[in-house]
Design a protein around this motif. Structure first.
Motif, mmCIF file in Angstrom:
data_model
loop_
_atom_site.group_PDB
_atom_site.id
_atom_site.type_symbol
_atom_site.label_atom_id
_atom_site.label_comp_id
_atom_site.label_asym_id
_atom_site.label_seq_id
_atom_site.Cartn_x
_atom_site.Cartn_y
_atom_site.Cartn_z
ATOM 1 N N ALA A 188 0.825 -1.206 0.000
ATOM 2 C CA ALA A 188 0.000 0.000 0.000
ATOM 3 C C ALA A 188 0.856 1.251 0.000
ATOM 4 O O ALA A 188 0.360 2.332 -0.277
ATOM 5 C CB ALA A 188 -0.912 0.001 1.217
ATOM 6 N N ALA A 189 2.134 1.122 0.280
ATOM 7 C CA ALA A 189 3.020 2.271 0.459
ATOM 8 C C ALA A 189 2.832 3.322 -0.634
ATOM 9 O O ALA A 189 3.281 3.150 -1.758
ATOM 10 C CB ALA A 189 4.473 1.835 0.525
ATOM 11 N N GLY A 190 2.142 4.382 -0.286
ATOM 12 C CA GLY A 190 1.948 5.501 -1.194
ATOM 13 C C GLY A 190 0.919 5.282 -2.295
ATOM 14 O O GLY A 190 0.713 6.157 -3.127
ATOM 15 N N THR A 191 0.261 4.117 -2.327
ATOM 16 C CA THR A 191 -0.740 3.858 -3.353
ATOM 17 C C THR A 191 -1.891 4.842 -3.183
ATOM 18 O O THR A 191 -2.506 4.901 -2.128
ATOM 19 C CB THR A 191 -1.275 2.410 -3.253
ATOM 20 O OG1 THR A 191 -0.193 1.504 -3.409
ATOM 21 C CG2 THR A 191 -2.336 2.134 -4.313
ATOM 22 N N PRO A 192 -2.195 5.619 -4.226
ATOM 23 C CA PRO A 192 -3.266 6.606 -4.098
ATOM 24 C C PRO A 192 -4.652 5.963 -4.135
ATOM 25 O O PRO A 192 -4.904 5.057 -4.927
ATOM 26 C CB PRO A 192 -3.060 7.531 -5.300
ATOM 27 C CG PRO A 192 -2.318 6.722 -6.293
ATOM 28 C CD PRO A 192 -1.526 5.701 -5.519
ATOM 29 N N ILE A 193 -5.515 6.416 -3.245
ATOM 30 C CA ILE A 193 -6.917 5.996 -3.224
ATOM 31 C C ILE A 193 -7.755 7.247 -3.001
ATOM 32 O O ILE A 193 -7.453 8.058 -2.121
ATOM 33 C CB ILE A 193 -7.187 4.899 -2.166
ATOM 34 C CG1 ILE A 193 -8.635 4.405 -2.247
ATOM 35 C CG2 ILE A 193 -6.823 5.364 -0.769
ATOM 36 C CD1 ILE A 193 -8.890 3.120 -1.466
ATOM 37 N N GLU A 194 -8.768 7.417 -3.830
ATOM 38 C CA GLU A 194 -9.646 8.581 -3.746
ATOM 39 C C GLU A 194 -10.927 8.165 -3.027
ATOM 40 O O GLU A 194 -11.671 7.323 -3.523
ATOM 41 C CB GLU A 194 -9.972 9.074 -5.154
ATOM 42 C CG GLU A 194 -10.873 10.275 -5.201
ATOM 43 C CD GLU A 194 -11.187 10.659 -6.637
ATOM 44 O OE1 GLU A 194 -12.367 10.550 -7.025
ATOM 45 O OE2 GLU A 194 -10.240 11.052 -7.350
ATOM 46 N N VAL A 195 -11.167 8.725 -1.852
ATOM 47 C CA VAL A 195 -12.337 8.391 -1.045
ATOM 48 C C VAL A 195 -13.319 9.551 -1.105
ATOM 49 O O VAL A 195 -12.956 10.689 -0.815
ATOM 50 C CB VAL A 195 -11.944 8.114 0.422
ATOM 51 C CG1 VAL A 195 -13.179 7.799 1.265
ATOM 52 C CG2 VAL A 195 -10.928 6.976 0.507
ATOM 53 N N THR A 196 -14.557 9.250 -1.473
ATOM 54 C CA THR A 196 -15.618 10.253 -1.476
ATOM 55 C C THR A 196 -16.598 9.875 -0.386
ATOM 56 O O THR A 196 -17.077 8.739 -0.344
ATOM 57 C CB THR A 196 -16.331 10.318 -2.847
ATOM 58 O OG1 THR A 196 -15.340 10.540 -3.864
ATOM 59 C CG2 THR A 196 -17.334 11.449 -2.880
ATOM 60 N N ARG A 197 -16.867 10.842 0.487
ATOM 61 C CA ARG A 197 -17.713 10.564 1.648
ATOM 62 C C ARG A 197 -18.532 11.786 2.012
ATOM 63 O O ARG A 197 -18.254 12.895 1.573
ATOM 64 C CB ARG A 197 -16.857 10.135 2.829
ATOM 65 C CG ARG A 197 -15.912 11.236 3.312
ATOM 66 C CD ARG A 197 -15.058 10.774 4.481
ATOM 67 N NE ARG A 197 -14.183 11.821 4.961
ATOM 68 C CZ ARG A 197 -14.517 12.725 5.886
ATOM 69 N NH1 ARG A 197 -15.707 12.706 6.427
ATOM 70 N NH2 ARG A 197 -13.648 13.644 6.266
ATOM 71 N N SER A 198 -19.504 11.551 2.863
ATOM 72 C CA SER A 198 -20.324 12.643 3.386
ATOM 73 C C SER A 198 -19.508 13.434 4.405
ATOM 74 O O SER A 198 -18.773 12.844 5.204
ATOM 75 C CB SER A 198 -21.566 12.059 4.063
ATOM 76 O OG SER A 198 -22.211 13.032 4.835
ATOM 77 N N PRO A 199 -19.627 14.755 4.428
ATOM 78 C CA PRO A 199 -18.863 15.561 5.392
ATOM 79 C C PRO A 199 -19.230 15.276 6.847
ATOM 80 O O PRO A 199 -18.438 15.519 7.745
ATOM 81 C CB PRO A 199 -19.209 17.013 5.034
ATOM 82 C CG PRO A 199 -20.033 16.979 3.813
ATOM 83 C CD PRO A 199 -20.413 15.576 3.512
ATOM 84 N N SER A 200 -20.407 14.715 7.075
ATOM 85 C CA SER A 200 -20.860 14.513 8.452
ATOM 86 C C SER A 200 -20.651 13.094 8.976
ATOM 87 O O SER A 200 -21.064 12.777 10.086
ATOM 88 C CB SER A 200 -22.348 14.869 8.549
ATOM 89 O OG SER A 200 -23.100 14.031 7.682
ATOM 90 N N CYS A 201 -19.992 12.240 8.214
ATOM 91 C CA CYS A 201 -19.859 10.838 8.612
ATOM 92 C C CYS A 201 -18.555 10.583 9.369
ATOM 93 O O CYS A 201 -17.470 10.697 8.797
ATOM 94 C CB CYS A 201 -19.933 9.940 7.380
ATOM 95 S SG CYS A 201 -19.973 8.189 7.806
ATOM 96 N N GLY A 202 -18.666 10.224 10.631
ATOM 97 C CA GLY A 202 -17.495 9.945 11.464
ATOM 98 C C GLY A 202 -16.835 8.619 11.158
ATOM 99 O O GLY A 202 -15.607 8.495 11.193
ATOM 100 N N CYS A 203 -17.627 7.591 10.831
ATOM 101 C CA CYS A 203 -17.028 6.273 10.560
ATOM 102 C C CYS A 203 -16.211 6.299 9.270
ATOM 103 O O CYS A 203 -15.251 5.553 9.126
ATOM 104 C CB CYS A 203 -18.076 5.176 10.540
ATOM 105 S SG CYS A 203 -19.223 5.250 9.170
ATOM 106 N N CYS A 204 -16.590 7.175 8.341
ATOM 107 C CA CYS A 204 -15.814 7.299 7.097
ATOM 108 C C CYS A 204 -14.418 7.831 7.401
ATOM 109 O O CYS A 204 -13.438 7.381 6.824
ATOM 110 C CB CYS A 204 -16.508 8.235 6.110
ATOM 111 S SG CYS A 204 -18.108 7.639 5.539
ATOM 112 N N SER A 205 -14.349 8.778 8.333
ATOM 113 C CA SER A 205 -13.037 9.307 8.754
ATOM 114 C C SER A 205 -12.207 8.212 9.396
ATOM 115 O O SER A 205 -11.001 8.123 9.173
ATOM 116 C CB SER A 205 -13.217 10.461 9.738
ATOM 117 O OG SER A 205 -13.876 11.533 9.115
ATOM 118 N N ALA A 206 -12.854 7.367 10.185
ATOM 119 C CA ALA A 206 -12.143 6.254 10.826
ATOM 120 C C ALA A 206 -11.645 5.259 9.778
ATOM 121 O O ALA A 206 -10.551 4.706 9.912
ATOM 122 C CB ALA A 206 -13.043 5.570 11.848
#
Length: 166
Positions: free
Chosen positions: A43-61
């Motif tokens: 995974a070292a430096g592998t880019p991943i683009e995550v799209t999430r809701s601004p209000s979702c705490g579990c997404c941040s986790a």
């Protein structure tokens, strides 16, 4: 004509293999290493683009879980993810709270980093991986003393199959 390859074993023994046989042996070795959990994908430096809701705490986790595994996370905030999920081909019954993209694959929901590395190593023909809903105990949904069984589903035009079970 098949060109032989000489494999030097000792002064007295030289084994000749065809290119097809050498490639078959190499492919079998690679599949065996993946099957026992040894891959050359990191995974070292592998880019991943995550799209999430601004209000979702579990997404941040979950993004923290990816960063801890070594991924380089680009975190995008979006109020309505439904059009994105539809455009990317995520079936409605497999949807979760966030959607990610990397190396041509869609990663939907709380998929463990280990399974993301596995899909990158194996490169199956598929749209991506999904963990439907928000199962307790999945990455980003860790709750002390609580864990549900859940499946990581490989999905795409060829159908679905369980990729991993937790």
């Amino acid at each position: 004509m098949i060109e032989p390859y000489g494999i030097f074993i000792s002064k007295e023994i030289i084994v000749n293999f065809s290119r097809r046989k050498v490639m078959g042996l190499a492919g079998g070795l690679g599949a065996s290493l993946v099957a026992i959990g040894i891959t050359s994908v990191s995974a070292a430096g592998t880019p991943i683009e995550v799209t999430r809701s601004p209000s979702c705490g579990c997404c941040s986790a979950w993004t923290a879980h990816l960063r801890q595994a070594g991924f380089s996370v680009e975190d995008k905030l979006l109020d309505d993810l439904a059009p994105l999920k539809a455009r990317l081909g995520v079936p409605s019954d497999l949807q979760s709270c966030h959607t990610a993209m990397l190396s041509g694959y869609v990663i939907e929901g709380h998929v463990p980093a280990k399974e993301i590395l596995r899909i990158l190593a194996e490169r199956p023909t598929a749209t991506g991986l999904a963990v439907a809903g928000m199962p307790a105990g999945s990455p980003g949904m860790e709750i002390a003393g609580q864990a549900e069984r859940y499946d990581v589903v490989l999905f795409g035009p060829r159908g679905r199959q369980v990729f991993a079970r937790y």
